[in-house]
Design an enzyme around this catalytic site. Structure first.
Site, PDB file in Angstrom:
ATOM      1  N   TYR A 254       0.606  -1.616  -0.133  1.00 58.76           N
ATOM      2  CA  TYR A 254       0.115  -0.183   0.192  1.00 58.76           C
ATOM      3  C   TYR A 254       0.676   1.580  -0.143  1.00 58.76           C
ATOM      4  CZ  TYR A 254      -3.303   3.569   2.049  1.00 58.76           C
ATOM      5  OH  TYR A 254      -3.695   4.990   1.758  1.00 58.76           O
TER       6      TYR A 254
ATOM      7  N   HIS B 279      -2.543  16.227   0.191  1.00 58.98           N
ATOM      8  CA  HIS B 279      -2.245  15.783   1.036  1.00 58.98           C
ATOM      9  C   HIS B 279      -2.169  17.289   1.848  1.00 58.98           C
ATOM     10  CE1 HIS B 279      -2.890  11.700  -0.033  1.00 58.98           C
ATOM     11  NE2 HIS B 279      -3.026  11.622   1.234  1.00 58.98           N
TER      12      HIS B 279
ATOM     13  N   ASN C 190       1.976   9.419   7.430  1.00 61.83           N
ATOM     14  CA  ASN C 190       1.495   8.547   8.212  1.00 61.83           C
ATOM     15  C   ASN C 190       1.640   8.931   9.451  1.00 61.83           C
ATOM     16  OD1 ASN C 190      -0.110   6.275   7.813  1.00 61.83           O
ATOM     17  ND2 ASN C 190       0.366   5.852   5.471  1.00 61.83           N
TER      18      ASN C 190
END
Length: 549
Positions: free
Chosen positions: A52, A82, A191
């Site tokens: 991912y 983002h 993340n």
């Protein structure tokens, strides 16, 4: 002294120390772990193992395959798309805390970024060249870290030496080059839970300092309102099992020792109002929450919170695409801490009201000079009541806000970062409420009718206030005095307790062989957490600790 990220993860007080301005360093072991993890990512790419955000899209695009030729573009584009924060930028302490927590997470050795990416962040941090990070727009953690990471590739903006600069210009001034991100690095940079964890560490430091002040200011109000010291009787308090309660009881006994005022009124009342006699219970409960929150924050700092996580060996690399980036536990902890501090502040406002209310205070109305031309602290209490109400609104749990994002792929949201941000706001509001109580308590001493000496420690506090703020006579805007008192509480520790027992002076603590200064003497939260369920006799064996501001 530098905070060193060694073989052990940082704890919350170390992150708070970096937030306060200490430099951060990476030890050899941390560097080696990051380099080893990068080899795993390279093997994953070379072997075409589906991972991912490495060779797939992100969010609802997780099943879209990205070719090796496109993986650099994916990393860069993740930052661009983002970086969607809005509102005023975070302060320097908040930004530093997030950056320190991010580097700590990479140093676990399971993110897979190149060492030079982490070193770029450390260089920005240690130069105090801080990315401009809009405070709002995140339901979890993405936008804040995206704005920080933009600067690493020469985009975004920074604040450096009082100027707002473009990221590329700032890097050039520091002798650094913009990075070209490789596979997975864009996702790794945004993340995980470093954003909320950094903010939580800062909230811990501010809350710990505030609770130390609140105990002392409450003691001043208690003395002015002629309370009954029996409320803090050691044998009585030991009947309730709470490390925080028994610690606060000890602090109150020490602070009010040898009070001539309280000796004069001993035995005159059977019970004081709850805002006075439950100081150990309410303040102690908040300290117990603080200890529990410390456990959560330290666990988070010790955890790998990437998605995906890389592990295994170069011959057998493994990818774990799980949900470790979801910050449910720390969101709940931040909501709990926010509520605890809001309750402590609400009770401070109730003591303030008693100080200014002539029906119960035994003092001149509103602590004003005689005559109807002076209002004294009448309207300052309005301000405190307003802040209590604001805290009550803010204390609604962010962790229950919910929401659905990314085309149903992310259909449960914990709002951890908003929980930490509102906890910080509540702590600031609480500091302002306690600052008003501090000023009122000092004013009450000036107007006391009892001819008896104050406790030595409360007298030291009164003198400290009077060194910077004179007695109030409606001769200047009271807001200016309130601002001075708030900065005292926000930036400084209260005078150290005499003969403190389990509350030590301002010790230095060892951090990986370096000596960290400690400005705020408070409870040892880790020790308090371990004895929460033990008999209260064990509480009095406590240890001194220093918490970073």
């Amino acid at each position: 002294m530098a905070v060193i990220r060694s073989e052990r993860p940082l704890d919350w007080s170390q992150v708070a120390a970096v937030a306060a301005g200490e430099p951060l360093e990476l030890c050899g072991d941390a560097r080696a772990r990051m380099m080893a993890a990068r080899v795993l990512v390279e093997q994953i790419v070379a072997r075409g193992i589906r991972a991912y955000g490495v060779n797939t899209g992100v969010g609802a695009l997780c099943d879209v395959i990205v070719s090796p030729a496109e993986q650099r573009t994916l990393s860069r584009n993740i930052l661009m798309s983002h970086a969607v924060g809005v509102g005023a930028p975070l302060g320097s302490a908040e930004t530093r805390a997030i950056m320190a927590a991010a580097v700590n997470n990479f140093a676990h050795g399971h993110s897979g970024i190149r060492l030079e990416v982490a070193e770029q962040l450390v260089a920005l941090l240690n130069a105090d060249c801080l990315p401009e990070v809009p405070a709002f727009g995140s339901v979890g953690y993405l936008s804040h870290m995206a704005h920080i990471a933009l600067v690493c590739i020469g985009e975004g903006h920074v604040r450096y030496r009082g100027e707002r600069l473009k990221g590329r210009d700032a890097l050039q001034m520091l002798g650094l080059e913009p990075l070209v991100l490789e596979a997975k690095e864009g996702l790794s940079l945004i993340n995980g839970t470093p954003c909320v964890t950094g903010l939580a560490a800062l909230a811990m430091a501010r809350a710990a300092r505030l609770l130390d002040w609140t105990d002392m200011v409450a003691a001043m109000s208690f003395e002015n309102l002629r309370g009954q010291l029996a409320a803090f009787d050691e044998d009585s308090l030991a009947l309730r099992i709470s490390a925080g309660l028994n610690l606060v009881g000890e602090r109150m006994r020490i602070t009010l020792a040898d009070s001539g005022i309280l000796a004069t009124v001993a035995g005159q009342r059977t019970q004081d109002p709850l805002s006075m006699r439950t100081i150990p219970h309410v303040h102690g409960a908040a300290r117990d929450v603080l200890a529990a929150t410390a456990d959560v924050v330290n666990r988070e700092l010790a955890s790998i919170t990437d998605n995906p996580i890389v592990a295994g060996t170069p011959d057998a690399p493994r990818v774990y695409s799980q949900a470790h980036a979801v910050g449910a536990s720390i969101a709940l902890a931040m909501d709990s801490l926010a509520t605890a501090i809001a309750q402590v502040a609400a009770m401070a406002e109730r003591r303030l009201d008693r100080l200014v209310n002539p029906l119960v205070s035994g003092l001149p109305a509103f602590l004003a000079q005689p005559g109807g031309t002076c209002s004294g602290f009448m309207i300052a209490q309005y301000t405190a009541a307003s802040l209590v109400a604001q805290n009550r609104r803010l204390a609604m749990p962010a962790s229950l806000d919910g929401g659905i994002t990314s085309g149903l792929q992310e259909d449960h949201l914990c709002h951890a970062t908003p929980a930490a941000l509102k906890a910080l706001e509540i702590i600031d509001n609480a500091g302002r409420i306690v600052a008003i109580e501090l000023l009122a308590a000092a004013q009450a001493y000036d107007l006391q009718s009892i001819e008896a000496p104050r406790a030595p420690h409360t007298e030291a506090l009164r003198q400290r206030v009077r060194c910077v703020v004179p007695t109030y006579r409606d001769d200047r805007p009271l807001a200016d005095d309130m601002s001075v008192a708030f900065r005292m509480i926000a930036d400084e520790a209260p005078p150290p307790l005499p003969n403190p027992g389990s509350i030590g002076p301002r010790p230095a603590i060892s951090v990986d062989g370096a000596q960290q200064f400690a400005r705020v003497p408070v409870t040892n939260l880790a020790a308090a957490g371990k004895v929460r369920a033990a008999a209260s006799a064990a509480v009095n064996d406590g240890h001194a600790a220093a918490h970073m501001a």
